[in-house]
Scaffold this active site. Sequence first.
Site, PDB file in Angstrom:
ATOM      1  N   LEU A  97       0.898  -1.186  -0.014  1.00  0.00           N
ATOM      2  CA  LEU A  97       0.163  -0.151   0.112  1.00  0.00           C
ATOM      3  C   LEU A  97       0.957   1.188   0.143  1.00  0.00           C
ATOM      4  O   LEU A  97       1.757   1.432   0.816  1.00  0.00           O
ATOM      5  CB  LEU A  97      -1.006  -0.103   1.354  1.00  0.00           C
ATOM      6  CG  LEU A  97      -2.047  -1.073   1.237  1.00  0.00           C
ATOM      7  CD1 LEU A  97      -2.386  -1.029   2.645  1.00  0.00           C
ATOM      8  CD2 LEU A  97      -3.226  -0.589   0.495  1.00  0.00           C
ATOM      9  N   ASP A  98       0.625   2.278  -0.763  1.00  0.00           N
ATOM     10  CA  ASP A  98       1.461   3.471  -0.799  1.00  0.00           C
ATOM     11  C   ASP A  98       1.252   4.340   0.624  1.00  0.00           C
ATOM     12  O   ASP A  98       0.338   4.036   1.269  1.00  0.00           O
ATOM     13  CB  ASP A  98       1.311   4.286  -1.987  1.00  0.00           C
ATOM     14  CG  ASP A  98       0.004   4.802  -2.551  1.00  0.00           C
ATOM     15  OD1 ASP A  98      -0.723   4.744  -1.461  1.00  0.00           O
ATOM     16  OD2 ASP A  98      -0.372   5.285  -3.409  1.00  0.00           O
ATOM     17  N   ALA A  99       1.962   5.388   0.827  1.00  0.00           N
ATOM     18  CA  ALA A  99       1.754   6.140   2.116  1.00  0.00           C
ATOM     19  C   ALA A  99       0.677   6.410   2.210  1.00  0.00           C
ATOM     20  O   ALA A  99       0.144   6.617   3.558  1.00  0.00           O
ATOM     21  CB  ALA A  99       3.083   7.115   1.803  1.00  0.00           C
ATOM     22  N   GLN A 232      -2.742   1.565  -5.970  1.00  0.00           N
ATOM     23  CA  GLN A 232      -3.637   2.655  -5.304  1.00  0.00           C
ATOM     24  C   GLN A 232      -3.569   3.959  -6.308  1.00  0.00           C
ATOM     25  O   GLN A 232      -4.621   4.615  -6.313  1.00  0.00           O
ATOM     26  CB  GLN A 232      -3.126   3.155  -3.840  1.00  0.00           C
ATOM     27  CG  GLN A 232      -3.407   1.868  -2.920  1.00  0.00           C
ATOM     28  CD  GLN A 232      -2.356   0.850  -3.027  1.00  0.00           C
ATOM     29  OE1 GLN A 232      -1.074   1.339  -3.196  1.00  0.00           O
ATOM     30  NE2 GLN A 232      -3.008  -0.407  -3.112  1.00  0.00           N
ATOM     31  N   ARG A 236      -6.960   6.230  -7.863  1.00  0.00           N
ATOM     32  CA  ARG A 236      -7.179   7.409  -7.849  1.00  0.00           C
ATOM     33  C   ARG A 236      -7.178   8.047  -9.163  1.00  0.00           C
ATOM     34  O   ARG A 236      -7.927   8.797  -9.496  1.00  0.00           O
ATOM     35  CB  ARG A 236      -5.724   8.038  -7.331  1.00  0.00           C
ATOM     36  CG  ARG A 236      -5.624   7.783  -5.904  1.00  0.00           C
ATOM     37  CD  ARG A 236      -4.535   8.735  -4.975  1.00  0.00           C
ATOM     38  NE  ARG A 236      -4.295   8.215  -3.785  1.00  0.00           N
ATOM     39  CZ  ARG A 236      -3.289   7.401  -3.535  1.00  0.00           C
ATOM     40  NH1 ARG A 236      -2.592   7.245  -4.371  1.00  0.00           N
ATOM     41  NH2 ARG A 236      -3.370   6.778  -2.260  1.00  0.00           N
TER      42      ARG A 236
END
Lengths: 330, 499
Positions: A97-99, A232, A236
């Site tokens: 998962l990115d930040a 992710q 977006r």
Amino acid sequence: MGSRGLARLHGLFAVYKPPGLKWKHVRDTVELQLLKGVNAGKAPAPEQRVRFLLGPVGDGEEKALTLTATSVPTLTNHPLVCGPACTSLKIGVGHRLDAQASGVLVLGVGHGRRLLTSMYNAHLTKDYTVRGLLGKATDDFCDEGRLVEKSTYDHVTREKLDRILALIQGSHQKALVMYSSLDLQTQEAYEMAVRGLIRPMNKSPMLVTAIQCIHFAPPEFLIQVQCMHETQKQLRRLVHEIGLELKTTAVCSQVRRTRDGFFTLDDALLRTHWDLHSIEDAIQAAAPRVAAELERSLGPGLGTQQLQDPGRPWDSRGPSSALGLESCAG
Amino acid sequence: MVSPTPAAVHVGEGARRRGPARVRRCGTVGRVRPGRTSLAATPKQTESVGLATADETKTQPCLFVSAFCEGRGRKPRATLRKMALSAPQIPRWFNSVKLSSFIIATQLRKHFPRPGKTLLHGFSAQPQMSSDNYFLQWGFKTYRTSSLWNSSQSTNSSRQEIGSAQGTLLPSMNEQTQKTENIPSFDSELSLEALDDLPPVSPLQLVSEEEAIQIIADPPLPPDTYTLRDYVDHSETLQKLVLLGVDLSKIEKHPDAANLLLRLDFEKDIKQILMFLKDLGIEDNQLGTYLTKNYAIFSEDLENLKTRVAYLQSKNFSKAHIAQMVRNAPFLLSFSVERLDNRLGFFQKELELSVKKTRDLVVRLPRLLTGSLEPVKENMKVYRLELGFKRNEIQHMITKVPKMLTANKRKLTETFDYVHNVMSIPHHLIVRFPQVFNTRLFKVKERHLFLTYLGRAQYDPVKPNYISLDKLVSVPDEIFCEEIAKASVQDFEKFLKTL
């Protein structure tokens, strides 16, 4: 204590990654907490070693020198001399998962890391809740990025949004069939397609198996996405494209993973529970489920891997029902 | 010419190249072996100079004597002198071995003492062993002088020192034997000239039962290693330190520290410093953690330490306060009086607090005195210019939470940004509760978002249902949920999973 603590520390478990933390930081924090727990056992008993000491034996005038075996204390294996028993643990991360994203992050510890590979090869779908904001467009599709465009959104209605989402789902359905490289002319493949069980079992671009709007209160809207092979950032971008389709602009304010394969939000451990006992319990609780699902997905052979029960929620059904707290007005 | 140099050079260089974090010790020098292989050691045996097996170490000590004897056919005394003069010829094996070997060897003897009589008996029966022993003593003397001249090790400098020490070697050998009390002086029994007349010892020679028992068959200590584990059972100093609670595994990460500890003698050096620390007020169970951090205090002069404590007392720090400061900032006593003075002066000028308040501040956070001053200056500027606090507000905050002076600048600004801009808390309220700068930002964020979700985020003291900042950040989760948020912990956890 160290070896006993480590014996049960093999398997898969899920943590809830909070937004703002990098996945690697989460992995390192979990490792530190586990090490603290493993090294916290009580000190071992003082050891002894056998040495052959020379000394006079016998009484009176005759003192013969002999070697006697004596047990003398030794400090070689004292924890203050050797250091802690365990200095690193092997922890692997499943789908990253990115930040800015948050949600279920699957970690594997010890022998459980090879189950991570099996999970990857099972190509299971993941559930996300994505929160969008109408009226803005930024360069990285995120609401904290550099503003590129602003637009009105009064004309947007729930029906329009649902129509767009249905279009998206339909186009991805075609892609699903294409990438799964199944010959739809066979009866088996047709039945599976009818039940909605087709999915690609090798690499493919991001595919959305189901998408649905849960909450719509302009400018905010909440959609639930069931997808595979995604990042992710692509989600977006999806929000941005939904905005474009609605003839306005949209940015994504939250991406949250609610399910990764067979690990749901209920299995995910919060930050306060990142310690040895909770993780051991979580591994034990998840172990039978993990074994059963992976066997169903990957074994007994590649040919039959598409045959699954329709009862399993993560492949056949659409997005699971929304949780009560989803529709917080913020 | 038979020369052990090539192999020894190889050994020395190899030893040097192997790595920095090494505790050096010569294991071979501590062994006394009767009845070993012939003195006619071939030059090829020099290759096995070294560090590994007992067999090799057996031949090694006599190598140089024998090699020179065989090669030159001259009397050993002259030979040794010649060897002494040609300093480069002295194998670098010596140079790379530090004094630690000497201390350890004597401690070895002390720890596992053999009856002196046995030794003597052994020696008189095997006179050629004495050559080995003489050689050992020569080796000891070498190391001892070299240590006197440079406490920090550098192989090149010690080489010259060894060379010049040789002039004083032979006359001072008598003192040497007095120091190594367990190795008896047998000069009277044997002179160097007799070395030539000794018959070679063959391995097939029959050895009496008693002598056979006295053969030491323990594996030799490694001459250099990465951990102190190998030496802890042979060194009283290390054992006593471990029993005190000193964490050797942390100390051995600093190679100089490990060498220093090995070189120290418990009775002479360490005991005085320990007594001093106890007088200062550090308890027995706290000594271990203290020494783990500040092992360098052993190399400090006791007089200097006393002067520094006297200086602190002259600044009206009470004895209990000084003990507390030393405990919390272990390196405090390693700072000279001028440096301490400078730092106290800096804090007085920079913070513009009264003398008493500065004293209290330093007692609460003594690492202000031992840490760097740059972050403190930066933080003062950040508070004044970037965050916009007034001077008296900063003083108030610092006296309440001294840690703010050394906080991370980025975290400070992020926390302030969230608290002031998102939570809309004005400056005067933040000043009243500076603890918010000492908490993790995620905690503040999570709790604020939960309260907002519940509709209880009211931070204005004028209005009802006011929640103060310190209640927000300082209480544990359960109390926060029950009393402030009036919800259950499960609700809080469910909410966290929606963030």
